[in-house]
Design a protein around this motif. Structure first.
Motif, PDB file in Angstrom:
ATOM      1  N   PHE A   1       0.776  -1.196   0.124  1.00 50.82           N
ATOM      2  CA  PHE A   1       0.045  -0.141  -0.049  1.00 50.82           C
ATOM      3  C   PHE A   1       0.984   1.214   0.105  1.00 50.82           C
ATOM      4  O   PHE A   1       0.359   2.119  -0.727  1.00 50.82           O
ATOM      5  N   LYS A   2       1.828   1.315   0.827  1.00 55.47           N
ATOM      6  CA  LYS A   2       2.783   2.533   0.813  1.00 55.47           C
ATOM      7  C   LYS A   2       3.464   2.606  -0.619  1.00 55.47           C
ATOM      8  O   LYS A   2       3.573   3.618  -0.948  1.00 55.47           O
ATOM      9  N   LYS A   3       4.027   1.694  -1.487  1.00 55.50           N
ATOM     10  CA  LYS A   3       4.612   1.863  -2.638  1.00 55.50           C
ATOM     11  C   LYS A   3       3.480   2.334  -3.613  1.00 55.50           C
ATOM     12  O   LYS A   3       3.642   3.298  -4.409  1.00 55.50           O
ATOM     13  N   ASP A   4       2.178   1.943  -3.645  1.00 56.53           N
ATOM     14  CA  ASP A   4       1.205   2.204  -4.677  1.00 56.53           C
ATOM     15  C   ASP A   4       0.662   3.765  -4.099  1.00 56.53           C
ATOM     16  O   ASP A   4       0.466   4.537  -4.903  1.00 56.53           O
ATOM     17  N   ILE A   5       0.666   4.328  -2.777  1.00 56.89           N
ATOM     18  CA  ILE A   5       0.106   5.500  -2.611  1.00 56.89           C
ATOM     19  C   ILE A   5       1.220   6.792  -2.856  1.00 56.89           C
ATOM     20  O   ILE A   5       1.203   7.774  -3.384  1.00 56.89           O
ATOM     21  N   GLN A   6       2.343   6.114  -2.454  1.00 60.53           N
ATOM     22  CA  GLN A   6       3.596   6.968  -2.886  1.00 60.53           C
ATOM     23  C   GLN A   6       3.621   7.227  -4.484  1.00 60.53           C
ATOM     24  O   GLN A   6       3.964   8.271  -4.919  1.00 60.53           O
ATOM     25  N   GLU A   7       3.315   6.179  -5.317  1.00 62.10           N
ATOM     26  CA  GLU A   7       3.361   6.369  -6.574  1.00 62.10           C
ATOM     27  C   GLU A   7       2.451   7.402  -7.159  1.00 62.10           C
ATOM     28  O   GLU A   7       2.540   8.291  -7.995  1.00 62.10           O
ATOM     29  N   ILE A   8       1.074   7.241  -6.569  1.00 59.91           N
ATOM     30  CA  ILE A   8      -0.121   8.174  -6.847  1.00 59.91           C
ATOM     31  C   ILE A   8       0.469   9.349  -6.362  1.00 59.91           C
ATOM     32  O   ILE A   8       0.114  10.418  -7.123  1.00 59.91           O
ATOM     33  N   LEU A   9       0.926   9.898  -5.317  1.00 53.76           N
ATOM     34  CA  LEU A   9       1.276  10.964  -4.841  1.00 53.76           C
ATOM     35  C   LEU A   9       2.321  11.745  -5.831  1.00 53.76           C
ATOM     36  O   LEU A   9       2.014  12.827  -6.252  1.00 53.76           O
ATOM     37  N   ARG A  10       3.230  11.025  -6.066  1.00 56.69           N
ATOM     38  CA  ARG A  10       4.035  11.371  -7.274  1.00 56.69           C
ATOM     39  C   ARG A  10       3.528  11.798  -8.646  1.00 56.69           C
ATOM     40  O   ARG A  10       3.754  12.897  -9.118  1.00 56.69           O
ATOM     41  N   LEU A  11       2.644  11.123  -9.172  1.00 54.92           N
ATOM     42  CA  LEU A  11       1.865  11.300 -10.347  1.00 54.92           C
ATOM     43  C   LEU A  11       1.226  12.662 -10.130  1.00 54.92           C
ATOM     44  O   LEU A  11       1.002  13.471 -11.044  1.00 54.92           O
ATOM     45  N   LEU A  12       0.399  12.634  -9.251  1.00 52.04           N
ATOM     46  CA  LEU A  12      -0.420  13.781  -8.831  1.00 52.04           C
ATOM     47  C   LEU A  12       0.421  15.346  -8.829  1.00 52.04           C
ATOM     48  O   LEU A  12      -0.092  16.206  -9.408  1.00 52.04           O
ATOM     49  N   VAL A  13       1.385  15.203  -8.043  1.00 49.86           N
ATOM     50  CA  VAL A  13       2.282  16.280  -7.914  1.00 49.86           C
ATOM     51  C   VAL A  13       2.796  16.664  -9.458  1.00 49.86           C
ATOM     52  O   VAL A  13       2.651  17.827  -9.644  1.00 49.86           O
ATOM     53  N   SER A  14       3.244  15.716 -10.133  1.00 52.00           N
ATOM     54  CA  SER A  14       3.792  16.061 -11.250  1.00 52.00           C
ATOM     55  C   SER A  14       2.867  16.579 -12.334  1.00 52.00           C
ATOM     56  O   SER A  14       2.976  17.548 -12.943  1.00 52.00           O
ATOM     57  N   ILE A  15       1.442  16.061 -12.411  1.00 54.54           N
ATOM     58  CA  ILE A  15       0.406  16.408 -13.294  1.00 54.54           C
ATOM     59  C   ILE A  15       0.045  17.916 -12.931  1.00 54.54           C
ATOM     60  O   ILE A  15      -0.314  18.729 -13.677  1.00 54.54           O
ATOM     61  N   ILE A  16       0.019  18.265 -11.601  1.00 60.17           N
ATOM     62  CA  ILE A  16      -0.342  19.487 -10.923  1.00 60.17           C
ATOM     63  C   ILE A  16       0.582  20.473 -11.340  1.00 60.17           C
ATOM     64  O   ILE A  16       0.515  21.475 -11.815  1.00 60.17           O
TER      65      ILE A  16
END
Length: 117
Positions: free
Chosen positions: A96-111
């Motif tokens: 779960f930690k790996k998944d959420i950190q990947e989602i966080l990175r993607l969202l930051v990048s898109i924003i």
């Protein structure tokens, strides 16, 4: 040919995993409070990503994804807390930690990219 929307698919798959974990925590571990918070914030991410697909403007798009980023950050908190209070085993936590950190990175990048345009 349409390009795959990675954040859309990853956030949806993450939501499915969160729902599965929620059911496990409630039925097997009798944990109701933190698991409900995780369910709420963890599934909100994908819902906000979906909402952003039909944003009325670039600012609306950024706003929806920014709220999704806040929900993702909160979700990471609940994952950490469930782990620290021994409701997750090591493998569950790492997954779960790996998944959420990947989602966080993607969202930051898109924003960030959206704000630069």
């Amino acid at each position: 040919m349409l390009k795959e929307n990675i954040i859309k698919s990853k956030s949806f798959l993450f939501s499915v995993k969160v729902v599965t974990l929620y059911k496990l925590l409630v039925s097997e571990k009798k944990e109701f409070v933190m698991s409900k918070q995780l369910l709420r914030s963890g599934t909100a991410i994908g819902a906000l990503v979906r909402e952003s697909e039909h944003a009325e403007s670039r600012q609306d798009f950024i706003h929806k994804l920014s709220i999704g980023l806040k929900e993702a950050n909160e979700t990471e908190y609940w994952i950490d807390l469930l782990n620290a209070s021994d409701f997750l085993d090591h493998d569950q936590y790492q997954n779960f930690k790996k998944d959420i950190q990947e989602i966080l990175r993607l969202l930051v990048s898109i924003i960030k990219t959206s704000k630069q345009k």
